[in-house]
Design an enzyme around this catalytic site. Structure first.
Site, short mmCIF file in Angstrom:
data_model
loop_
_atom_site.label_atom_id
_atom_site.label_comp_id
_atom_site.label_asym_id
_atom_site.label_seq_id
_atom_site.Cartn_x
_atom_site.Cartn_y
_atom_site.Cartn_z
CB ALA A 1 5.17 62.47 -8.78
CB SER A 2 6.98 64.20 -3.81
OG SER A 2 7.82 64.80 -2.87
CG HIS A 3 11.73 63.48 -4.14
ND1 HIS A 3 10.92 63.29 -3.05
CD2 HIS A 3 12.50 62.37 -4.23
CE1 HIS A 3 11.20 62.12 -2.49
NE2 HIS A 3 12.15 61.53 -3.20
#
Length: 498
Positions: free
Chosen positions: A120-122
């Site tokens: 979900a990346s960041h």
């Protein structure tokens, strides 16, 4: 393939067997959903079948490298995706837990034509997603994503024989070797390594040790609950924490990495946060001496200095301002055969002969250490102060629903263009031009500017302003730009403002 249901209903019998996918999870250049509110595990399997079908449609050899970030649910989601890929007749090479750039690297290392990274990346916990690509070092852009969306949501995934699974060990060590090689620092450096307990905690300290850099640890214990803050080096919360660590330890600077390790944030020896676009100019100045005549790509949220800095002009550097977004930027760097691309969010794209063209926070860390080694008499704050002075805002994001944000933006852009054509000033200055390659970047006669665009990842607009004159002008640009933005009732509160 069963056509997915678009309404997701957790804690039901159907949730355990029928694919459920909220369509808005298909973004411009990757896919992201809240889990389990917006996608279920059968939905992830449907996505895997869709990716496999798309690979076959593009005539790719049926082999894919797959990895996952360090969140408690990422392994289950990866396994669900893998089932779908195998159903499509794809040979899966599972590289295990990793940061996104290690997954990109594995495409080269394992000679795999495709990659899928569960991350979900960041985004905060509760989110999941997939970053995927077929043509290394590129990742899916809007065309590939809309094709994939059509395959998955319309039940066009096709099963095929020949699927298989293999867990591949050793990619971590090969990745670190590729990053550092036999380089060792000749200058003593003490660096705060900030990972916010995210996946990069397994990588950052290892890279610095290999370089011969003294580490000041900052939240380097893996903990998927993110007990201190969500690892995002664009957020002031993380940058302020990095600044405190620098001041407490007397470090030369701090480097902070986001949840999936493809971005890097910098705080200098005086505890000053240097926004990533300015770090990009510092790096570009150093690289310009080694590679004169190079092209650098910057995203539309970035400082105007790539085009106006006299030091860069001295080395015949060409600046190209392009669309924000890791896929857009990678593609543009690749197309122009640029030496590097810089994005204000902290994605850096270092191409041959420095890197492989994909965004990698660890590669940035290595290259910053090398830059400091080449400039032994300069501190990070010296390099910052050597840049022409500008005043810029952090990235600010007012709420706008995913289903409405692009329509809202279109109306805001039309208003800003109409104001400029009517000769209406902004912050008391004449408007030189409105660049609409990605939202609207309103450029004033003195080179100062304000930008509004839609976030590709979250239900938000994105606002950034920069003045070449003063903080007062920067605030005036934001006030006038925000006045136009606020004419839209669908725009909500900002996550942070100046």
């Amino acid at each position: 393939m069963t056509k997915p249901i678009f309404e997701v209903t957790p804690n039901t019998w159907e949730f355990l067997k029928t694919p459920m996918i909220k369509p808005t999870g298909f973004r411009e250049y990757d896919a992201r959903w809240k889990y389990p509110e917006e996608i279920n595990l059968p939905g992830m399997t449907a996505l895997g079948l869709g990716i496999g079908t798309q690979m076959r449609k593009h005539g790719l050899e049926p082999v894919i490298a797959v990895g996952n970030d360090y969140r408690d649910y990422s392994l289950a989601i990866k396994n669900a995706l893998v089932i779908g890929l195998m159903q499509a007749g794809i040979q899966v090479k599972d590289i295990g837990p990793c940061i996104t750039p290690m997954a990109y690297f594995s495409q080269f290392h394992l000679d795999a034509p495709a990659v899928a990274m569960i991350t979900a990346s960041h985004n905060p916990n509760g989110w999941t997603g997939v970053k995927m690509g077929f043509q290394r070092p590129l990742t899916h852009g809007p065309d590939e994503m809309s094709e994939l969306k059509d395959i998955v949501l319309n039940g066009k995934g096709e099963a095929a024989p020949g699927g298989g699974y293999e867990f591949v060990d050793g990619v971590f060590d090969a990745y670190i070797d590729d990053l550092v090689g036999d380089f060792k620092m000749s200058r003593k450096l003490k660096v705060v390594c900030a990972t916010g307990n995210g996946t990069a905690a397994a990588f950052g300290p290892a890279v610095f040790k290999r370089l011969g850099v003294e580490i000041v640890p900052s939240h380097n214990e893996l903990d998927y609950t993110f007990p201190h803050y969500n690892p995002n080096p664009e957020a002031m919360e993380m940058l302020h924490d990095m600044s405190d660590s620098v001041k407490a330890s007397g470090a030369d600077f701090a480097l902070g990495f986001d949840g999936d390790g493809d971005r890097c944030g910098v705080v200098d020896d005086e505890g000053e946060e240097i926004f990533a676009d300015k770090v990009g100019v510092i790096m570009a100045r150093d690289l310009a001496k080694l590679y004169p005549g190079s092209t650098f790509v910057a995203d539309v949220k970035s400082t105007g200095l790539f085009a106006s800095d006299p030091e860069l002009q001295k080395y015949d550097i060409k600046a190209d301002y392009w669309k924000t977004g890791h896929s857009h930027m990678k593609r543009r760097v690749h197309e122009l055969k640029a030496l590097a691309g810089f994005e204000k969010s902290g994605h850096y794209f270092l191409a041959e002969p420095i890197g492989r063209g994909y965004d990698d926070g660890m590669r940035v860390a290595v290259e910053i250490c090398k830059l400091m080694d080449r400039n032994p008499d300069m501190s990070m704050s010296d390099l910052r102060k050597a840049l022409p002075k500008t005043w810029s805002t952090p990235t600010m994001s007012p709420y706008a629903a995913d289903e409405e944000k692009y329509d809202i933006l279109e109306r805001i852009v039309a208003k800003l263009v109409a104001n400029a054509e009517a000769g209406q000033p902004l912050a008391g200055k004449a408007v030189k031009e409105v660049v609409t390659v990605n939202g609207a970047r309103v450029i004033l006669e003195n080179g100062s500017w304000g930008l509004v665009r839609a976030s590709s990842n979250t239900p938000n607009l994105v606002v950034v302003c920069e003045s070449s004159e003063s903080e007062e002008e920067m605030r005036a640009i934001f006030a006038d730009l925000d006045a136009v933005i606020q004419t839209e009732p669908g725009v909500g509160a900002y996550d942070q403002t100046i």
